[in-house]
Design a protein around this motif. Structure first.
Motif, mmCIF file in Angstrom:
data_model
loop_
_atom_site.group_PDB
_atom_site.id
_atom_site.type_symbol
_atom_site.label_atom_id
_atom_site.label_comp_id
_atom_site.label_asym_id
_atom_site.label_seq_id
_atom_site.Cartn_x
_atom_site.Cartn_y
_atom_site.Cartn_z
ATOM 1 N N ASP A 125 -13.380 -7.171 0.064
ATOM 2 C CA ASP A 125 -12.185 -6.494 -0.432
ATOM 3 C C ASP A 125 -12.618 -5.336 -1.322
ATOM 4 O O ASP A 125 -12.618 -5.425 -2.548
ATOM 5 C CB ASP A 125 -11.305 -7.472 -1.208
ATOM 6 C CG ASP A 125 -9.996 -6.826 -1.643
ATOM 7 O OD1 ASP A 125 -9.643 -5.777 -1.076
ATOM 8 O OD2 ASP A 125 -9.342 -7.367 -2.551
ATOM 9 N N SER A 126 -13.002 -4.235 -0.699
ATOM 10 C CA SER A 126 -13.496 -3.077 -1.436
ATOM 11 C C SER A 126 -12.565 -1.888 -1.213
ATOM 12 O O SER A 126 -11.586 -1.960 -0.471
ATOM 13 C CB SER A 126 -14.905 -2.709 -0.949
ATOM 14 O OG SER A 126 -14.844 -2.176 0.371
ATOM 15 N N ASP A 127 -12.891 -0.767 -1.871
ATOM 16 C CA ASP A 127 -12.106 0.451 -1.697
ATOM 17 C C ASP A 127 -12.222 1.006 -0.288
ATOM 18 O O ASP A 127 -11.453 1.904 0.088
ATOM 19 C CB ASP A 127 -12.561 1.522 -2.693
ATOM 20 C CG ASP A 127 -12.197 1.168 -4.122
ATOM 21 O OD1 ASP A 127 -11.280 0.340 -4.310
ATOM 22 O OD2 ASP A 127 -12.835 1.704 -5.051
ATOM 23 N N TYR A 128 -13.172 0.512 0.494
ATOM 24 C CA TYR A 128 -13.397 1.023 1.841
ATOM 25 C C TYR A 128 -12.836 0.100 2.923
ATOM 26 O O TYR A 128 -13.056 0.333 4.106
ATOM 27 C CB TYR A 128 -14.894 1.231 2.077
ATOM 28 C CG TYR A 128 -15.539 2.124 1.052
ATOM 29 C CD1 TYR A 128 -15.272 3.494 1.037
ATOM 30 C CD2 TYR A 128 -16.390 1.609 0.076
ATOM 31 C CE1 TYR A 128 -15.848 4.327 0.092
ATOM 32 C CE2 TYR A 128 -16.976 2.433 -0.864
ATOM 33 C CZ TYR A 128 -16.697 3.794 -0.855
ATOM 34 O OH TYR A 128 -17.267 4.607 -1.797
ATOM 35 N N LYS A 132 -6.990 -0.314 3.277
ATOM 36 C CA LYS A 132 -6.724 0.618 2.180
ATOM 37 C C LYS A 132 -6.217 1.967 2.684
ATOM 38 O O LYS A 132 -5.756 2.794 1.884
ATOM 39 C CB LYS A 132 -8.000 0.832 1.356
ATOM 40 C CG LYS A 132 -8.590 -0.427 0.750
ATOM 41 C CD LYS A 132 -7.709 -1.012 -0.338
ATOM 42 C CE LYS A 132 -8.388 -2.221 -0.986
ATOM 43 N NZ LYS A 132 -7.569 -2.810 -2.056
ATOM 44 N N HIS A 188 -11.862 8.161 8.128
ATOM 45 C CA HIS A 188 -12.396 6.882 7.676
ATOM 46 C C HIS A 188 -12.959 6.126 8.886
ATOM 47 O O HIS A 188 -12.226 5.540 9.679
ATOM 48 C CB HIS A 188 -11.312 6.079 6.962
ATOM 49 C CG HIS A 188 -10.678 6.836 5.835
ATOM 50 N ND1 HIS A 188 -11.377 7.190 4.697
ATOM 51 C CD2 HIS A 188 -9.423 7.346 5.682
ATOM 52 C CE1 HIS A 188 -10.581 7.868 3.891
ATOM 53 N NE2 HIS A 188 -9.390 7.976 4.460
ATOM 54 N N ASN A 263 -1.365 1.657 -0.563
ATOM 55 C CA ASN A 263 -1.669 1.178 -1.910
ATOM 56 C C ASN A 263 -1.994 -0.313 -1.888
ATOM 57 O O ASN A 263 -1.338 -1.085 -1.211
ATOM 58 C CB ASN A 263 -0.481 1.412 -2.836
ATOM 59 C CG ASN A 263 -0.231 2.884 -3.078
ATOM 60 O OD1 ASN A 263 -1.169 3.659 -3.151
ATOM 61 N ND2 ASN A 263 1.042 3.273 -3.180
ATOM 62 N N ALA A 264 -3.008 -0.669 -2.620
ATOM 63 C CA ALA A 264 -3.416 -2.086 -2.677
ATOM 64 C C ALA A 264 -2.395 -2.892 -3.453
ATOM 65 O O ALA A 264 -1.726 -2.387 -4.337
ATOM 66 C CB ALA A 264 -4.780 -2.206 -3.317
#
Length: 264
Positions: A125-128, A132, A188, A263-264
């Motif tokens: 669960d990362s910004d990538y 996201k 991405h 948005n997370a």
């Protein structure tokens, strides 16, 4: 003595060179004499070319590597191909596709990338994380295949100039795929990568970021992320000659899109 691969060669000799100088200094300025590079190939616009790509994948993935079962059709394809744009490198003299890869896109909210299907439990669960970003801004590079035996089909001895270009085929497939992703406003980019490939990409200046644990898929591979737009905007020196070529064809017209973030 065997020369170093293009992944390992240093670019120190050309630090002060312009892009035009780099093109002339690199063996890639001769690439167009022997190969055509096509991007944006899909099954609706180019069914014949796609068939050639699928046959190469069958040869490499099924017959040589044993990653997929051999079948009577002689082609290797899956459901993701229906929403993929392919990259093909064709040897001009042979007229055969000798290298290929694909960029899998998401057109609907419930479309998943191959990596999300194969490695969902391994993703961190990362910004990538793919969730996201908007579905229309992500894609995945997969099914890279290079025919290592095509030169055996040439009926005369190949020149040293041509042979020097062979190690660049895989590198060119990755460059063209990332360029295609950026031009399609899908910056991405995801891929499942072996540790060796991660190291090799970093050596040539690609900022590839592991975003999960190993998954068993055709060997041990890690889910990874690359920002294609960042790559193109800050093109590593090794790839600059590729940006100057006149031997690439892309039938797609990039449609304007608005980048969206969930948005997370």
């Amino acid at each position: 003595m065997q020369s170093k691969s293009v992944w390992e060669q240093s670019s120190n000799k050309t630090k002060s060179a312009t892009v035009s100088d780099l093109f002339q200094l690199s063996p890639l300025h001769r690439f167009g004499r022997y190969f055509w590079v096509e991007s944006g190939v899909n099954h609706m616009m180019s069914p014949t070319k796609c068939d050639e790509i699928y046959r190469l994948r069958h040869k490499v993935y099924c017959e040589k590597m044993g990653y997929e079962p051999v079948n009577n059709t002689g082609i290797e394809t899956d459901d993701f191909d229906t929403r993929a744009h392919h990259v093909a490198i064709t040897h001009q003299k042979l007229g055969d596709v000798i290298g290929c890869t694909r960029v899998v896109n998401c057109y609907h909210q419930d479309d998943l990338l191959p990596m999300e299907v194969l490695a969902q439990n391994q993703l961190l669960d990362s910004d990538y994380h793919p969730e996201k970003f908007g579905r229309d801004n992500i894609c995945e590079i997969s099914r890279l295949a290079v025919d290592q035996e095509f030169k055996q089909n040439l009926h005369q001895e190949t020149s040293e100039q041509e042979q020097k270009l062979y190690p660049y085929i895989a590198l060119h497939l990755y460059y063209t795929s990332l360029k295609l992703a950026a031009e399609s406003n899908r910056p991405h980019v995801y891929l499942l990568s072996e540790s060796k490939l991660i190291r090799s990409m970093r050596l040539v200046g690609i900022n590839i970021i592991p975003i999960g644990d190993y998954v068993a898929h055709k060997g041990l591979r890690k889910p990874c992320y690359i920002n294609a737009q960042e790559f193109i905007d800050n093109l590593p020196r090794k790839f600059m000659p590729m940006s100057q070529n006149e031997y690439s064809r892309n039938p797609l017209t990039a449609a304007p899109r608005t980048l969206s973030v969930v948005n997370a």
